[in-house]
Design an enzyme around this catalytic site. Structure first.
Site, PDB file in Angstrom:
ATOM      1  N   LYS A 226      -0.443   0.092  -3.670  1.00 14.13           N
ATOM      2  CA  LYS A 226       0.937   0.190  -3.301  1.00 14.13           C
ATOM      3  C   LYS A 226       1.478  -0.973  -3.792  1.00 14.13           C
ATOM      4  CE  LYS A 226       1.577   4.304  -0.448  1.00 14.13           C
ATOM      5  NZ  LYS A 226       1.875   5.012   0.699  1.00 14.13           N
ATOM      6  N   ARG A 260      -6.129   6.497   3.543  1.00 16.01           N
ATOM      7  CA  ARG A 260      -5.649   7.077   2.228  1.00 16.01           C
ATOM      8  C   ARG A 260      -5.959   6.130   1.239  1.00 16.01           C
ATOM      9  NH1 ARG A 260      -1.738   8.390  -0.960  1.00 16.01           N
ATOM     10  NH2 ARG A 260      -1.437  10.455  -1.851  1.00 16.01           N
TER      11      ARG A 260
END
Ligand code: 7PM
Length: 282
Positions: A226, A260
């Protein structure tokens, strides 16, 4: 500390670690199932699944793109066509848990029919009809926190106390689920890294991740690749592995039950290092 208390602590630390699950993100190219490349993309997705299973993945997360920050809306029919054939193919070929990343009641219904094990909803079942369709099944649900809506949420995220805000959101969504007949035991919580949060907000959430454990439910951390990693390190999306692993480990050390990730093999390796250390901890 007495010997038994110590032993119990060791056992509980090990159990928490040994039960951490790796959720592997399956890349489904946006237009891959509506054009001539359908067959190729479908098979490359199945190949990715096979690789992830060989590397020790516990859950495969299939996303229909509509939940990505900045993404435009996808129609129900497009999302179903993109995701459901893949779900069917994975469930018929492999013995693996599959999570479907969706916020639409119709897609949730189809996912349940075709054997999905979890619904991963970045809108935490707030869309019309979602609570009802989930209540008619016994599938697991990941309730994610997001401030605003994907297209605009990164414009100017603001919080009074971000941890309190997220905890309050979780309490309300858990309450809504229970009142709709969805057992609390089916829920997983996720603070939603990058969803209506600045880089600073994201690091505060990571630093205080253990706070989310106070609600007594499993917690998921989705940090892999991210911009909280990329912006801090000034790295392109394909150069974020080391940063992603460091962040995932910090989340696991604070009690994350599911991570995740894009990089399954490397994440499983990192977890195995933690487990090797944990057996000597008191
Ligand atoms: C572009 C930016 C593409 C961000 C994709 C993303 C989460 C999620 C996503 C998460 C849960 C990504 C994100 N992130 N679902 N879906 N938790 N539960 O990195 O953090 O995959 S989309």
């Amino acid at each position: 500390m007495s010997k038994t208390t110590q032993t119990n602590l060791i056992t509980s630390t090990q159990n928490q670690l040994n039960n951490v699950q790796v959720m592997g993100i399956l890349n489904v190219t946006p237009d891959s199932f509506s054009d001539g490349g359908q067959f190729t993309h479908f098979n490359s997705a199945l190949k990715q699944v096979d690789n992830m299973i060989n590397n020790g993945v516990d859950i495969i997360d299939i996303g229909g793109e509509s939940t990505r920050p900045g993404a435009v809306d996808v129609s129900v029919q497009d999302e179903i066509v993109r995701v459901i054939p893949l779900l069917k193919a994975i469930k018929s070929r492999f013995d693996i848990n599959v999570s479907i990343d969706t916020s639409k009641a119709e897609v949730i219904g189809e996912a349940i029919t075709y054997g999905a094990d979890m619904i991963n909803d970045v809108r935490a079942l707030q869309n019309k009809g979602c609570l009802e369709v989930v209540a008619q099944s016994d599938i697991a649900i990941c309730l994610m926190h997001m401030q605003g809506m994907p297209r605009t949420m990164q414009e100017n995220p603001e919080y009074n106390d971000i941890i309190d805000d997220i905890l309050e959101f979780f309490r309300q969504r858990i309450d809504c689920c229970e009142r709709s007949g969805i057992n609390k035991e089916r829920l997983v919580l996720d603070p939603g890294f990058g969803f209506g949060k600045t880089v600073a907000h994201n690091y505060e959430v990571l630093a205080k991740f253990a706070q989310f454990k106070t609600l007594g439910l499993p917690v998921l951390a989705g940090i892999s690749r991210k911009s909280m990693i990329g912006n801090l390190l000034n790295r392109d999306v394909n150069e974020r592995l080391a940063g992603s692993l460091a962040a995932a480990i910090v989340a696991v050390q604070q009690g994350a039950n599911i991570i995740r990730v894009h990089d399954v093999q490397e994440s499983v390796d990192a977890l195995n290092i933690l487990k090797a250390i944990a057996q000597y901890k008191i």
